[in-house]
Design a protein around this motif. Structure first.
Motif, PDB file in Angstrom:
ATOM      1  N   ALA A  31       0.953  -1.196  -0.142  1.00  0.00           N
ATOM      2  CA  ALA A  31      -0.098  -0.101   0.085  1.00  0.00           C
ATOM      3  C   ALA A  31       0.741   1.415  -0.165  1.00  0.00           C
ATOM      4  CB  ALA A  31      -0.968   0.005   1.243  1.00  0.00           C
ATOM      5  N   ALA A  32       2.099   1.106   0.436  1.00  0.00           N
ATOM      6  CA  ALA A  32       2.926   2.420   0.630  1.00  0.00           C
ATOM      7  C   ALA A  32       3.781   2.551  -0.645  1.00  0.00           C
ATOM      8  CB  ALA A  32       3.974   1.897   1.871  1.00  0.00           C
ATOM      9  N   SER A  33       4.326   1.534  -1.072  1.00  0.00           N
ATOM     10  CA  SER A  33       5.239   2.113  -2.178  1.00  0.00           C
ATOM     11  C   SER A  33       5.284   1.287  -3.468  1.00  0.00           C
ATOM     12  CB  SER A  33       6.524   1.913  -1.482  1.00  0.00           C
ATOM     13  OG  SER A  33       6.971   0.744  -1.217  1.00  0.00           O
ATOM     14  N   THR A  34       4.477   0.268  -3.690  1.00  0.00           N
ATOM     15  CA  THR A  34       4.906  -0.602  -4.588  1.00  0.00           C
ATOM     16  C   THR A  34       3.351  -1.250  -4.970  1.00  0.00           C
ATOM     17  OG1 THR A  34       6.790  -1.373  -3.762  1.00  0.00           O
ATOM     18  CG2 THR A  34       5.987  -2.686  -5.466  1.00  0.00           C
ATOM     19  N   THR A  35       3.005  -1.358  -6.622  1.00  0.00           N
ATOM     20  CA  THR A  35       1.959  -1.837  -7.135  1.00  0.00           C
ATOM     21  C   THR A  35       2.354  -3.310  -7.070  1.00  0.00           C
ATOM     22  OG1 THR A  35       1.340  -0.119  -8.393  1.00  0.00           O
ATOM     23  CG2 THR A  35       0.678  -2.150  -9.447  1.00  0.00           C
ATOM     24  N   PRO A  36       1.452  -4.251  -6.732  1.00  0.00           N
ATOM     25  CA  PRO A  36       1.635  -5.617  -6.579  1.00  0.00           C
ATOM     26  C   PRO A  36       2.058  -6.560  -7.952  1.00  0.00           C
ATOM     27  CG  PRO A  36      -0.754  -5.282  -5.717  1.00  0.00           C
ATOM     28  CD  PRO A  36       0.116  -4.013  -6.318  1.00  0.00           C
ATOM     29  N   PHE A  37       2.775  -7.297  -8.008  1.00  0.00           N
ATOM     30  CA  PHE A  37       3.125  -8.497  -9.287  1.00  0.00           C
ATOM     31  C   PHE A  37       2.888  -9.804  -8.924  1.00  0.00           C
ATOM     32  CE2 PHE A  37       7.093  -7.415  -7.173  1.00  0.00           C
ATOM     33  CZ  PHE A  37       7.441  -8.635  -6.788  1.00  0.00           C
ATOM     34  N   GLY A  38       2.464 -10.502 -10.219  1.00  0.00           N
ATOM     35  CA  GLY A  38       2.229 -11.817 -10.041  1.00  0.00           C
ATOM     36  C   GLY A  38       3.461 -12.602 -10.197  1.00  0.00           C
ATOM     37  N   PRO A  39       3.629 -13.836 -10.396  1.00  0.00           N
ATOM     38  CA  PRO A  39       4.838 -14.854 -10.344  1.00  0.00           C
ATOM     39  C   PRO A  39       5.348 -14.911 -11.721  1.00  0.00           C
ATOM     40  CG  PRO A  39       2.552 -16.182 -10.246  1.00  0.00           C
ATOM     41  CD  PRO A  39       2.359 -14.972  -9.973  1.00  0.00           C
ATOM     42  N   GLU A  40       4.596 -14.286 -12.781  1.00  0.00           N
ATOM     43  CA  GLU A  40       5.228 -14.293 -13.968  1.00  0.00           C
ATOM     44  C   GLU A  40       5.843 -13.102 -14.495  1.00  0.00           C
ATOM     45  OE1 GLU A  40       1.936 -14.566 -13.586  1.00  0.00           O
ATOM     46  OE2 GLU A  40       1.533 -16.680 -13.753  1.00  0.00           O
ATOM     47  N   ARG A  41       7.205 -13.121 -15.044  1.00  0.00           N
ATOM     48  CA  ARG A  41       8.002 -11.985 -15.699  1.00  0.00           C
ATOM     49  C   ARG A  41       8.594 -12.583 -16.813  1.00  0.00           C
ATOM     50  NH1 ARG A  41      13.547 -11.256 -12.378  1.00  0.00           N
ATOM     51  NH2 ARG A  41      14.426 -11.184 -14.540  1.00  0.00           N
ATOM     52  N   PHE A  42       9.094 -11.627 -17.766  1.00  0.00           N
ATOM     53  CA  PHE A  42      10.142 -11.769 -18.734  1.00  0.00           C
ATOM     54  C   PHE A  42      11.517 -12.161 -18.094  1.00  0.00           C
ATOM     55  CE2 PHE A  42       6.821  -9.610 -21.304  1.00  0.00           C
ATOM     56  CZ  PHE A  42       6.720 -10.369 -22.457  1.00  0.00           C
ATOM     57  N   ALA A  43      12.216 -12.920 -18.844  1.00  0.00           N
ATOM     58  CA  ALA A  43      13.556 -13.028 -18.409  1.00  0.00           C
ATOM     59  C   ALA A  43      14.312 -12.089 -18.127  1.00  0.00           C
ATOM     60  CB  ALA A  43      14.105 -14.217 -19.341  1.00  0.00           C
ATOM     61  N   GLN A  44      14.281 -11.078 -18.890  1.00  0.00           N
ATOM     62  CA  GLN A  44      15.046  -9.750 -18.716  1.00  0.00           C
ATOM     63  C   GLN A  44      14.068  -8.456 -18.556  1.00  0.00           C
ATOM     64  OE1 GLN A  44      18.369  -9.907 -18.619  1.00  0.00           O
ATOM     65  NE2 GLN A  44      18.367 -12.216 -19.067  1.00  0.00           N
ATOM     66  N   ASN A  45      14.472  -7.223 -18.060  1.00  0.00           N
ATOM     67  CA  ASN A  45      13.467  -6.419 -18.167  1.00  0.00           C
ATOM     68  C   ASN A  45      13.452  -5.519 -19.262  1.00  0.00           C
ATOM     69  OD1 ASN A  45      16.101  -5.027 -18.126  1.00  0.00           O
ATOM     70  ND2 ASN A  45      15.260  -3.461 -16.414  1.00  0.00           N
ATOM     71  N   HIS A  46      13.255  -6.208 -20.592  1.00  0.00           N
ATOM     72  CA  HIS A  46      12.927  -5.587 -21.832  1.00  0.00           C
ATOM     73  C   HIS A  46      12.174  -6.955 -22.415  1.00  0.00           C
ATOM     74  CE1 HIS A  46      16.418  -8.084 -23.365  1.00  0.00           C
ATOM     75  NE2 HIS A  46      17.121  -7.419 -22.390  1.00  0.00           N
ATOM     76  N   ALA A  68       5.887   6.247 -22.725  1.00  0.00           N
ATOM     77  CA  ALA A  68       5.428   6.387 -21.246  1.00  0.00           C
ATOM     78  C   ALA A  68       6.277   5.356 -20.468  1.00  0.00           C
ATOM     79  CB  ALA A  68       3.920   6.586 -21.180  1.00  0.00           C
ATOM     80  N   TRP A  69       6.146   3.999 -20.900  1.00  0.00           N
ATOM     81  CA  TRP A  69       6.755   3.453 -19.810  1.00  0.00           C
ATOM     82  C   TRP A  69       8.347   3.203 -20.101  1.00  0.00           C
ATOM     83  CZ3 TRP A  69       5.432   1.106 -15.397  1.00  0.00           C
ATOM     84  CH2 TRP A  69       4.429   1.071 -15.107  1.00  0.00           C
ATOM     85  N   ASN A  70       8.759   3.207 -21.437  1.00  0.00           N
ATOM     86  CA  ASN A  70      10.037   3.243 -21.723  1.00  0.00           C
ATOM     87  C   ASN A  70      10.858   4.283 -21.040  1.00  0.00           C
ATOM     88  OD1 ASN A  70       9.961   1.027 -23.225  1.00  0.00           O
ATOM     89  ND2 ASN A  70      10.434   1.889 -25.244  1.00  0.00           N
ATOM     90  N   LYS A  71      10.206   5.753 -20.903  1.00  0.00           N
ATOM     91  CA  LYS A  71      10.706   6.893 -20.272  1.00  0.00           C
ATOM     92  C   LYS A  71      11.094   6.494 -18.889  1.00  0.00           C
ATOM     93  CE  LYS A  71       8.130  10.467 -20.372  1.00  0.00           C
ATOM     94  NZ  LYS A  71       7.296  11.438 -20.793  1.00  0.00           N
ATOM     95  N   THR A  72      10.478   5.620 -18.277  1.00  0.00           N
ATOM     96  CA  THR A  72      10.485   5.307 -16.703  1.00  0.00           C
ATOM     97  C   THR A  72      11.835   4.799 -16.615  1.00  0.00           C
ATOM     98  OG1 THR A  72       9.468   3.045 -16.597  1.00  0.00           O
ATOM     99  CG2 THR A  72       8.128   5.126 -16.438  1.00  0.00           C
ATOM    100  N   GLY A  73      12.404   3.986 -17.390  1.00  0.00           N
ATOM    101  CA  GLY A  73      13.943   3.391 -17.438  1.00  0.00           C
ATOM    102  C   GLY A  73      13.631   2.092 -16.640  1.00  0.00           C
ATOM    103  N   VAL A  74      12.529   1.477 -16.078  1.00  0.00           N
ATOM    104  CA  VAL A  74      12.495   0.379 -15.519  1.00  0.00           C
ATOM    105  C   VAL A  74      12.386  -0.873 -16.405  1.00  0.00           C
ATOM    106  CG1 VAL A  74      12.032   1.082 -13.153  1.00  0.00           C
ATOM    107  CG2 VAL A  74      10.332   0.695 -14.782  1.00  0.00           C
ATOM    108  N   GLU A 143      -1.596   2.079 -21.062  1.00  0.00           N
ATOM    109  CA  GLU A 143      -0.636   1.707 -19.999  1.00  0.00           C
ATOM    110  C   GLU A 143      -0.917   0.754 -18.991  1.00  0.00           C
ATOM    111  OE1 GLU A 143       0.985   6.606 -20.019  1.00  0.00           O
ATOM    112  OE2 GLU A 143      -0.525   5.867 -18.504  1.00  0.00           O
ATOM    113  N   HIS A 144      -2.161   0.613 -18.586  1.00  0.00           N
ATOM    114  CA  HIS A 144      -2.611  -0.233 -17.759  1.00  0.00           C
ATOM    115  C   HIS A 144      -2.463  -1.586 -18.280  1.00  0.00           C
ATOM    116  CE1 HIS A 144      -5.400  -1.848 -14.563  1.00  0.00           C
ATOM    117  NE2 HIS A 144      -5.637  -3.002 -15.631  1.00  0.00           N
ATOM    118  N   GLU A 145      -2.692  -1.715 -19.568  1.00  0.00           N
ATOM    119  CA  GLU A 145      -2.559  -3.341 -20.130  1.00  0.00           C
ATOM    120  C   GLU A 145      -0.974  -3.826 -20.391  1.00  0.00           C
ATOM    121  OE1 GLU A 145      -4.955  -5.356 -20.093  1.00  0.00           O
ATOM    122  OE2 GLU A 145      -6.303  -3.879 -19.707  1.00  0.00           O
TER     123      GLU A 145
END
Ligand SMILES: [Zn+2]
Length: 191
Positions: A31-46, A68-74, A143-145
């Motif tokens: 609630a304080a600082s982070t939007t939740p995430f599920g167990p799935e991810r890409f192998a890298q952050n791209h 907009a997402w690319n600008k965040t750098g994450v 952006e949400h999707e």
């Protein structure tokens, strides 16, 4: 009661306490600082993407959301051909829109051992029109999707692009933190 049964019972109680504490700790931190995430991810952050809708308007919406997402750098979305892209960004046809029900957007994914392989995100023009969404509302849905495409889940807070009914809120620091945390956390572990 045998000794081993005792031991098992103690372990069970410990595990229960452990889960309880980590759930409370998790909920407060989220609630304080982070939007939740599920167990799935890409192998890298791209990941690679292709915009496959034929609508010039929604091509622009998807491009702006990617920017907009690319600008965040994450996380970095990299343009690829529609054949090879890991993520396809499109719009639902009038026929497909019937299956989306009340959803203005939808993201589906295929994962192997919690690693994302293929993601498809759709916007639902029929509903976006009928609800009278503005251009910036449409952009926030895109952006949400993309948030789902990277592995984010819904944030119970309205001050997040990942609020389940979000319309007016753009990418927030909590959402950027969520993606950062998602890619600092191994696949298979949710927040
Ligand atoms: Zn959603």
């Amino acid at each position: 009661m045998t000794r081993s049964a005792w031991y098992r019972k103690i372990v069970m109680v410990m595990v229960t306490i452990g889960l309880f504490v980590s759930q409370i700790g998790g909920a407060v931190a989220l609630a304080a600082s982070t939007t939740p995430f599920g167990p799935e991810r890409f192998a890298q952050n791209h990941a690679t993407y292709a915009i496959t809708t034929r609508s010039a308007y929604y091509q622009k919406i998807w491009r702006s959301a990617v920017h907009a997402w690319n600008k965040t750098g994450v996380f970095t979305f990299k343009l690829a051909s529609s054949k090879s892209a890991q993520i396809k960004l499109t719009t639902a046809s009038a026929n497909q829109a019937q299956h989306l029900g009340k959803d203005v957007g939808l993201t589906e994914y295929w994962a192997k051992r919690d690693y994302l392989i293929k993601v498809s995100s759709e916007l639902n023009p029929t509903l976006l029109h009928s609800y009278g969404y503005s251009r910036s509302d449409d952009l926030h849905v895109a952006e949400h999707e993309l948030g789902h495409a990277m592995g984010l889940e819904h944030n119970p807070s309205k001050h997040s692009v990942m609020y389940y009914e979000n319309r007016s809120v753009a990418i927030q620091p909590v959402d950027i933190n969520g993606v950062k945390a998602r890619y600092q956390t191994p696949a298979g572990q949710a927040s």
